[in-house]
Design a protein around this motif. Structure first.
Motif, PDB file in Angstrom:
ATOM      1  N   ARG A 170      37.470  43.146  42.783  1.00  0.00           N
ATOM      2  CA  ARG A 170      37.924  42.179  41.789  1.00  0.00           C
ATOM      3  C   ARG A 170      37.302  42.371  40.412  1.00  0.00           C
ATOM      4  O   ARG A 170      37.930  42.062  39.403  1.00  0.00           O
ATOM      5  N   LEU A 171      36.055  42.868  40.366  1.00  0.00           N
ATOM      6  CA  LEU A 171      35.387  42.949  39.062  1.00  0.00           C
ATOM      7  C   LEU A 171      36.084  43.922  38.096  1.00  0.00           C
ATOM      8  O   LEU A 171      36.405  43.546  36.970  1.00  0.00           O
ATOM      9  N   PRO A 172      36.336  45.176  38.529  1.00  0.00           N
ATOM     10  CA  PRO A 172      37.060  46.078  37.612  1.00  0.00           C
ATOM     11  C   PRO A 172      38.442  45.532  37.233  1.00  0.00           C
ATOM     12  O   PRO A 172      38.882  45.710  36.101  1.00  0.00           O
ATOM     13  N   LEU A 173      39.065  44.856  38.167  1.00  0.00           N
ATOM     14  CA  LEU A 173      40.386  44.290  37.887  1.00  0.00           C
ATOM     15  C   LEU A 173      40.286  43.201  36.825  1.00  0.00           C
ATOM     16  O   LEU A 173      41.097  43.145  35.892  1.00  0.00           O
ATOM     17  N   LEU A 174      39.268  42.353  36.949  1.00  0.00           N
ATOM     18  CA  LEU A 174      39.057  41.293  35.969  1.00  0.00           C
ATOM     19  C   LEU A 174      38.740  41.879  34.586  1.00  0.00           C
ATOM     20  O   LEU A 174      39.267  41.429  33.562  1.00  0.00           O
ATOM     21  N   GLN A 175      37.893  42.915  34.571  1.00  0.00           N
ATOM     22  CA  GLN A 175      37.550  43.558  33.296  1.00  0.00           C
ATOM     23  C   GLN A 175      38.785  44.146  32.640  1.00  0.00           C
ATOM     24  O   GLN A 175      39.010  44.010  31.438  1.00  0.00           O
TER      25      GLN A 175
END
Ligand code: BT5
Length: 254
Positions: A170-175
């Motif tokens: 989720r983190l790279p997607l959120l970024q």
């Protein structure tokens, strides 16, 4: 905020384990003066909101439940453009991180194989001709499993994990999401709605199709032919009359 690839979007960033609705939290923060670009993210929502008083299923740790505070210097009539912009930004981020090509159903549902992957809820405060703030709420189903959906939702909804067969970080997607939203926002500010509209049209699964539009008490059937400069949907009836819809529920027909 250490990993943010943006200059103003997501700053400041408010992170919560659990809230009722990130849109409500963002609204309260906006009322207290939160700046343009402030973001609210929660692991889970206990009363996530959809449009028209509907709910949004938001199990903890499984999605991106995000709300952004925006203070655009535009008149309220231009605001529907912003939610179409959001859909374009979400589609760009999904493509970048997962390679998945998604479709956009007017005004801003993100679909994969006809099932809903992401919903967008725009709320605003405007006075006469002045926009005070806009809350852009984005609910993206990332790693929901079939069991996470209710029985009635499952035929209509999906997640990236269910589409791709792998858990999406989720983190790279959120970024990526914040990066693309900021980029599209800047294009919109500089060049207006035209480039956003072109990109929206490329991803659209609504245009060219026979549709049924329910707006208020009214039901109208016809072919969706375009979106106009305000982001309204243009539908041509069998008698060749043209109708424009600012909002409404679209059912796609074969
Ligand atoms: C939307 O409404 O699609 C807007 C959803 C916005 C949710 C975000 S999450 C972060 C922020 N904070 C909030 O409180 N809200 C925003 P609408 O077009 O009205 O669709 C709602 C309908 O979609 C429901 O009535 C269900 O049928 C279905 N639905 C509910 N949860 C879903 C989910 N997780 N995935 C797919 N469909 C869902």
């Amino acid at each position: 905020t250490a990993g943010l690839k943006t200059t103003w979007l997501g700053r400041p960033f408010y992170y919560y384990e659990e809230v009722g609705s990130t849109n409500q939290v963002a609204k309260d923060l906006a009322e207290q003066g939160a700046p343009h670009g402030a973001a609210v993210l929660a692991e889970g929502q206990t009363s996530g909101r959809g449009r028209l008083g509907r709910g949004w299923l938001s199990p903890a740790g499984k999605g991106i439940w995000l709300s952004l505070v925006l203070r655009p210097r535009v008149a309220p009539w231009q605001l529907p453009q912003l939610s179409l912009l959001a859909a374009v930004g979400v589609a760009s981020a999904i493509k970048e991180i997962t390679g998945l090509e998604v479709g956009i159903k007017w005004p801003n549902d993100i679909l994969s194989r006809g099932k809903k992957l992401c919903g967008i809820l725009t709320e605003m405060r405007a006075e006469v001709e002045i926009t005070q703030y806009v809350i852009l709420g984005i609910g993206l189903n990332v790693n929901l499993d079939i069991e996470d959906f209710t029985r009635d939702l499952w035929p209509l909804a999906t997640s990236l994990k269910l589409e791709l067969g792998w858990e999406v970080p989720r983190l790279p997607l959120l970024q990526s999401l914040l990066y693309h939203l900021e980029g599209w926002y800047q294009i919109w500010e500089k060049e207006g709605f035209v480039p956003v509209r072109e990109s929206w049209k490329k991803a659209s699964v609504t245009l060219g199709r026979l549709v049924k539009v329910e707006a208020g008490n009214e039901v109208y059937e016809g072919r969706a032919i375009d979106i106009d400069g305000e982001g309204r949907l243009l539908v041509e009836g069998a008698d060749h009359t043209l109708r424009r819809f600012t909002y409404g529920e679209v059912t796609l027909r074969i």
